[in-house]
Design a protein around this motif. Structure first.
Motif, PDB file in Angstrom:
ATOM      1  N   UNK A 251       0.841  -1.197   0.000  1.00 32.49           N
ATOM      2  CA  UNK A 251       0.000   0.000   0.000  1.00 32.49           C
ATOM      3  C   UNK A 251       0.873   1.243   0.000  1.00 32.49           C
ATOM      4  N   UNK A 252       0.336   2.320  -0.572  1.00 32.80           N
ATOM      5  CA  UNK A 252       1.045   3.598  -0.639  1.00 32.80           C
ATOM      6  C   UNK A 252      -0.006   4.699  -0.494  1.00 32.80           C
ATOM      7  N   UNK A 253       0.020   5.418   0.632  1.00 33.38           N
ATOM      8  CA  UNK A 253      -0.995   6.424   0.933  1.00 33.38           C
ATOM      9  C   UNK A 253      -0.324   7.762   1.230  1.00 33.38           C
ATOM     10  N   UNK A 254      -0.798   8.811   0.558  1.00 30.39           N
ATOM     11  CA  UNK A 254      -0.251  10.160   0.725  1.00 30.39           C
ATOM     12  C   UNK A 254      -1.279  11.022   1.449  1.00 30.39           C
ATOM     13  N   UNK A 255      -0.877  11.589   2.578  1.00 26.70           N
ATOM     14  CA  UNK A 255      -1.747  12.489   3.331  1.00 26.70           C
ATOM     15  C   UNK A 255      -1.364  13.925   2.992  1.00 26.70           C
ATOM     16  N   UNK A 256      -2.246  14.590   2.266  1.00 25.86           N
ATOM     17  CA  UNK A 256      -1.981  15.970   1.838  1.00 25.86           C
ATOM     18  C   UNK A 256      -2.069  16.922   3.020  1.00 25.86           C
ATOM     19  N   UNK A 257      -1.159  17.890   3.040  1.00 23.55           N
ATOM     20  CA  UNK A 257      -1.200  18.924   4.078  1.00 23.55           C
ATOM     21  C   UNK A 257      -1.382  20.284   3.417  1.00 23.55           C
ATOM     22  N   UNK A 258      -0.473  21.231   3.612  1.00 21.87           N
ATOM     23  CA  UNK A 258      -0.649  22.577   3.048  1.00 21.87           C
ATOM     24  C   UNK A 258      -0.396  22.607   1.545  1.00 21.87           C
ATOM     25  N   UNK A 259       0.602  21.865   1.072  1.00 19.64           N
ATOM     26  CA  UNK A 259       0.943  21.879  -0.354  1.00 19.64           C
ATOM     27  C   UNK A 259      -0.064  21.062  -1.158  1.00 19.64           C
ATOM     28  N   UNK A 260      -0.631  21.696  -2.171  1.00 15.98           N
ATOM     29  CA  UNK A 260      -1.641  21.027  -3.000  1.00 15.98           C
ATOM     30  C   UNK A 260      -1.029  19.891  -3.821  1.00 15.98           C
ATOM     31  N   UNK A 261      -1.760  18.773  -3.913  1.00 16.18           N
ATOM     32  CA  UNK A 261      -1.332  17.616  -4.713  1.00 16.18           C
ATOM     33  C   UNK A 261      -2.295  17.383  -5.875  1.00 16.18           C
ATOM     34  N   UNK A 262      -2.901  18.458  -6.369  1.00 17.52           N
ATOM     35  CA  UNK A 262      -3.911  18.324  -7.403  1.00 17.52           C
ATOM     36  C   UNK A 262      -3.357  17.684  -8.680  1.00 17.52           C
ATOM     37  N   UNK A 263      -2.154  18.096  -9.076  1.00 19.64           N
ATOM     38  CA  UNK A 263      -1.567  17.532 -10.300  1.00 19.64           C
ATOM     39  C   UNK A 263      -1.278  16.043 -10.133  1.00 19.64           C
TER      40      UNK A 263
END
Length: 299
Positions: free
Chosen positions: A145-157
């Motif tokens: 599994x690979x999970x990214x928790x977004x914080x202040x920096x946008x990960x829209x791209x």
């Protein structure tokens, strides 16, 4: 002195002509438009383009002050047609803004999109609990599994490289997305504001050549993602079932389930505990460098 007094006269005239209601609403509307635009573009390549345009504007002002006629003429032609150029350059982003406002319901609209802190903390807390439960299951079954928790920096791209889910979290959903026969199990899941926002996303690999050569693609992708922003990335090894956490280009391996929950809650809710989550990660990392070093290389 006359110039200075002239400026003060203009300032006094502007203050005297200020209409409290209409002018205040005008300023507020402009502020909202600018804020929403920055929030949409932040973290994207378009934001870099905007910084380049701002740099050109500064150069134009300097050229004008220094009376460099040839350079001023070229730049003036560029800025005189600036509106057309901006529409052409930012047409995809303008479509996104209009689509977002079109989908936005009046009930869900709030000034500057401010969150209710209590509701937000509750949502994040539930999501972290769901993920920790799912990660324990995946660790036991050795499901990668690979999970990214977004914080202040946008990960829209990054999110747009996968499939937008935008669903309420649950341990069953986390497990289902990484099930070996699932179409999205090879990519990363992005969690945004306590919701599972996207799945099957492609993350950038780290270019750090000093890493252990036995680290797999998931771990290198986790480090690469953490190098490019402030996101917290969690990996479950498919070979050993061990959990790793990546932050700021550093990977902490073999993190216990209780420690994982503390780290995620602390980082996502910006905890003010005496022991900061980042320090906890360092302590975990140091404690694993000893007897577990050879075992961790298999991850």
């Amino acid at each position: 002195m006359e110039v200075i007094s002239g400026y003060f006269d203009k300032l006094a005239g502007a203050i005297m002509s200020f209409n409290f209601v209409s002018d205040l609403l005008d300023i507020l509307l402009v502020a909202i438009v600018i804020y929403e635009g920055i929030k949409l573009l932040r973290g994207s390549r378009t934001f870099q383009l905007i910084k380049g345009i701002a740099f050109l504007a500064v150069i134009y002002l300097l050229v004008k002050v220094c009376q460099m006629e040839a350079s001023e003429y070229l730049l003036s032609v560029l800025f005189e047609n600036g509106l057309i150029i901006l529409v052409v350059l930012f047409s995809p982003e303008l479509r996104k803004i209009l689509e977002r406002f079109g989908k936005q319901s009046l009930k869900g609209f709030s000034l500057f999109n401010l969150k209710n802190n209590v509701d937000y903390e509750k949502t994040v807390n539930n999501t972290v609990n769901d993920f920790c439960k799912a990660s324990a299951d995946m660790s036991e079954s050795k499901t990668g599994a690979l999970v990214v928790f977004e914080r202040a920096d946008s990960l829209q791209e990054i999110a747009e490289t996968g499939t937008i889910v935008d669903a309420q979290s649950s341990s069953e959903l986390f497990n289902g997305l990484f099930f070996k026969n699932s179409a999205l199990h090879d990519g990363a899941v992005i969690v945004r504001e306590g919701r599972i926002y996207a799945a099957g996303c492609i993350l950038p690999l780290t270019q750090n050549n000093s890493l252990d050569s036995e680290l797999g693609t998931r771990h290198r992708a986790a480090i690469g993602m953490s190098e490019q922003g402030d996101a917290i990335v969690v990996v479950v090894s498919e070979e050993t079932g061990k959990i790793s956490v990546a932050k700021n280009g550093s990977l902490s391996r073999d993190v216990a389930h209780g420690e994982l929950r503390e780290i995620l809650l602390g980082e996502l809710l910006e905890s003010n505990d005496k022991v900061k989550p980042s320090e906890k990660i360092k302590k975990i990392k140091k404690s694993k460098k000893g007897g577990d070093k050879n075992e961790n290389k298999k991850a």
